[in-house]
Design an enzyme around this catalytic site. Structure first.
Site, short mmCIF file in Angstrom:
data_model
loop_
_atom_site.label_atom_id
_atom_site.label_comp_id
_atom_site.label_asym_id
_atom_site.label_seq_id
_atom_site.Cartn_x
_atom_site.Cartn_y
_atom_site.Cartn_z
CE LYS A 162 -3.04 2.12 5.17
NZ LYS A 162 -3.08 1.54 3.81
CB SER A 183 -0.98 0.00 1.18
OG SER A 183 -0.33 0.30 2.37
#
Lengths: 206, 206, 206
Positions: free
Chosen positions: A147, A104
Site C-alpha cells: 500500500k 481495510s
C-alpha cells in the site's frame, strides 16, 4: 471485463467533499482505491445508504459500520449538523467491474461520509487504510508495504495507518517510505484530526 | 434464448428522447446496445428506477450509479427541472433474452436518463461507451476496436469514448476509424456537450 | 485478508456501555471476542437490530435471541426504560474479516444490549461465555480451558461461565485458573448480578 486489478492510480487530482483515497492490497500488489459518496436526490422519508462497486460481503458490512459510526461522529463534532437526517447517501467504489472485499477500507469509508456530511474536503494528497470497529477503534490491516508503494506512486504525501501497524511501517525500507509521512490512528478521532485539520473541533488541538 | 450475441444493429433510425445508442463488446465482437428509458405511469410517492434486460450484477449497479448521477446532473444544468421528483423510470436494454454485464454502458445509461428528463433527444448518429463513476468521472473500457467496427456498421458518425481510451483509438487502423469522429470524455460534462449541443447550458461553450 | 484468527486481545482497556468482552474458541486456541453495540441514529418507526462481523447462521440467530430476551429483561428490571422502543441497534463483532459462528456468545450479546439500554458499563475486567436460551437459561459451551487461558492473557479478573461448565472449571490446572474468579450462571439473572453489581435491582441481593 478481463480487468483483474485496479487501474485508477490517481482518478482525482484533488478530492472534493465526499471522496477519499484509500489503499488496497491484492495478490498483484497495492493500489489506490477511491471511496466516492454523494447524497441521493430523493424525497424519501426513510434515509439509507446505497452501495455499488461489486463489494464482497465483508466490505458490504464495512459500509454499514462506517455509516452507523459516521452518523454518531458527525453529531459529536457538530451537533447542529442534520445531513444524515435529511439525505440518503450513495457510496460507490470504482472500478465497477472489479470485485473488492475486506475490511481495510473502513476508515476511508467513514471519512468519505464525514467529509460529505460536513461538506469539507479532506487534506490534499492524503490516503488511508484501516479497519473500523463500531465504536471507532482503528484495527490493523495487511499489506502495509504494498500500500505504501501504491501511495507513493499516486503522489500521496500523508498516509494514515492503524496504530497496530506501526511496527510494519518501522520495518519498511527507507526507499519505500521516503517522502511519505505516516500518521498512526488508534481511534477514529486520530483519523479526523489528520484528515480535517481546519475543522473547528480540531483547532485547539494543533 | 440461445442467441448469444446482439442482433439489433440499428434498432432506431433516429433515437427519440430517453433512448441512446451504446456500444457493447463480447467474445464474438462488438455490437450496438441501445439503452431505452421511459417514465412509469404510477402514482407512487416513492420514485424509483426499474430495470429489465437480463442485466448482470455489475450492469445492474451501473444503472444505480447512472440514476444517482443523472439526478444531480439534471439539477445542475436545469434547476427548475423536476422530472425525477415526479416520475419513476423504467430502463430496458434490448434484447431481453441476451445476458449482459459490465460497467461500460455507464455513460450511455446516464445520457438516456438525462435525455428523458430534459425531453431532448441526443444528436443523430451518435454512439458512446464508457464507465461512469458516482461523481461523473468517465473511466476507460475495453474493446474499442470491436466497438468502432460495430459503430461504423450501424451508420454512426460521432463516437464518445473515455479520455483514457485515446491511446486505443490512436492505434486503430485507418480503415476502421475512417468516417468516425471520436470525442474524448474525462467527465460526464464532456459527454453532455457532445450529446446535447443545442442545450442552453452548452450554447456558450461552442 | 489472510488473517485466520483473532488478533485483538485487549481492544478496550475499559469497556464503555454497550460493549462486553466475550471469549471465543477456535481450532487455534481461545481468544477474546468483543461484542460492540450502539444505537443507530435514524428516525425510522420500525426499530430493528442490524448485525455485522461476518457472523455465521448460528451466531446470527444468537443475536436475534439476545435481542428478544434483552428487551424482556430490561423491561423486567426497569419498567420505565424505553430504549428499545426508541432506538434501532447495530451490533458488530470485530474483526470484520474473520468468520465467526456458534452459540456461545449468547450471554455476551445479551449483556452488551442490556448495558446499552441501561447506559451502564459492565464491571471492569470481566469476560463471559455461554449460550442463551430464549427464556434466559444459560447453556454450557465448549473450550473452557482455551477460553480461560485467553481471558488470563487479556488481564481478565472475573469470568462468567454456565453452571453446566462447573465440572470443566474444576478440572482446570491451578496454573490456568489462578487469578481468575469464576461465576456460574444457570439463568441470565445470574449473569446480570455479576455484570452490573451497582444496578438498583441488584442492591438488595448482595
Amino acid at each position: 471485463l478481463g480487468k483483474s486489478t485496479f487501474s485508477s492510480e490517481k482518478l482525482y487530482e484533488r478530492t472534493p467533499s465526499g471522496i477519499v483515497m484509500g489503499l488496497a492490497w491484492t495478490a498483484l500488489g497495492g493500489s489506490t482505491l477511491y471511496i466516492e459518496t454523494t447524497n441521493i436526490r430523493d424525497s424519501e422519508s426513510k434515509k439509507m445508504l446505497k452501495t455499488t462497486g461489486k463489494l464482497g460481503e465483508v466490505m458490504q458490512e464495512s459500509t454499514a459500520i462506517a455509516f452507523t459510526y459516521a452518523k454518531h461522529f458527525v453529531h459529536a463534532v457538530d451537533a447542529t449538523n442534520t445531513f444524515f437526517e435529511s439525505n440518503s447517501v450513495h457510496m460507490h467504489v470504482p472500478e465497477g467491474a472489479t470485485p473488492k472485499d475486506g475490511p481495510s477500507a473502513g476508515i476511508t469509508m467513514c471519512t468519505a461520509l464525514v467529509s460529505l456530511a460536513l461538506n469539507m474536503p479532506v487534506k490534499d494528497n492524503l490516503a488511508m487504510t484501516g479497519e473500523l470497529s463500531l465504536t471507532g477503534k482503528v484495527l490493523p490491516v495487511g499489506g502495509i508495504k504494498e500500500k505504501s508503494i501504491a501511495a507513493k506512486r499516486a503522489g500521496v504525501v500523508d498516509v494514515i495507518v492503524p496504530e497496530g501497524n506501526r511496527k510494519d511501517v518501522n520495518e519498511l525500507d527507507e526507499s519505500i517510505c521516503e517522502g511519505l509521512t505516516y500518521h498512526y490512528a488508534a481511534t477514529y478521532g486520530d483519523v479526523f484530526r489528520v484528515a480535517f485539520p481546519d475543522h473547528p473541533s480540531n483547532s485547539n488541538k494543533k
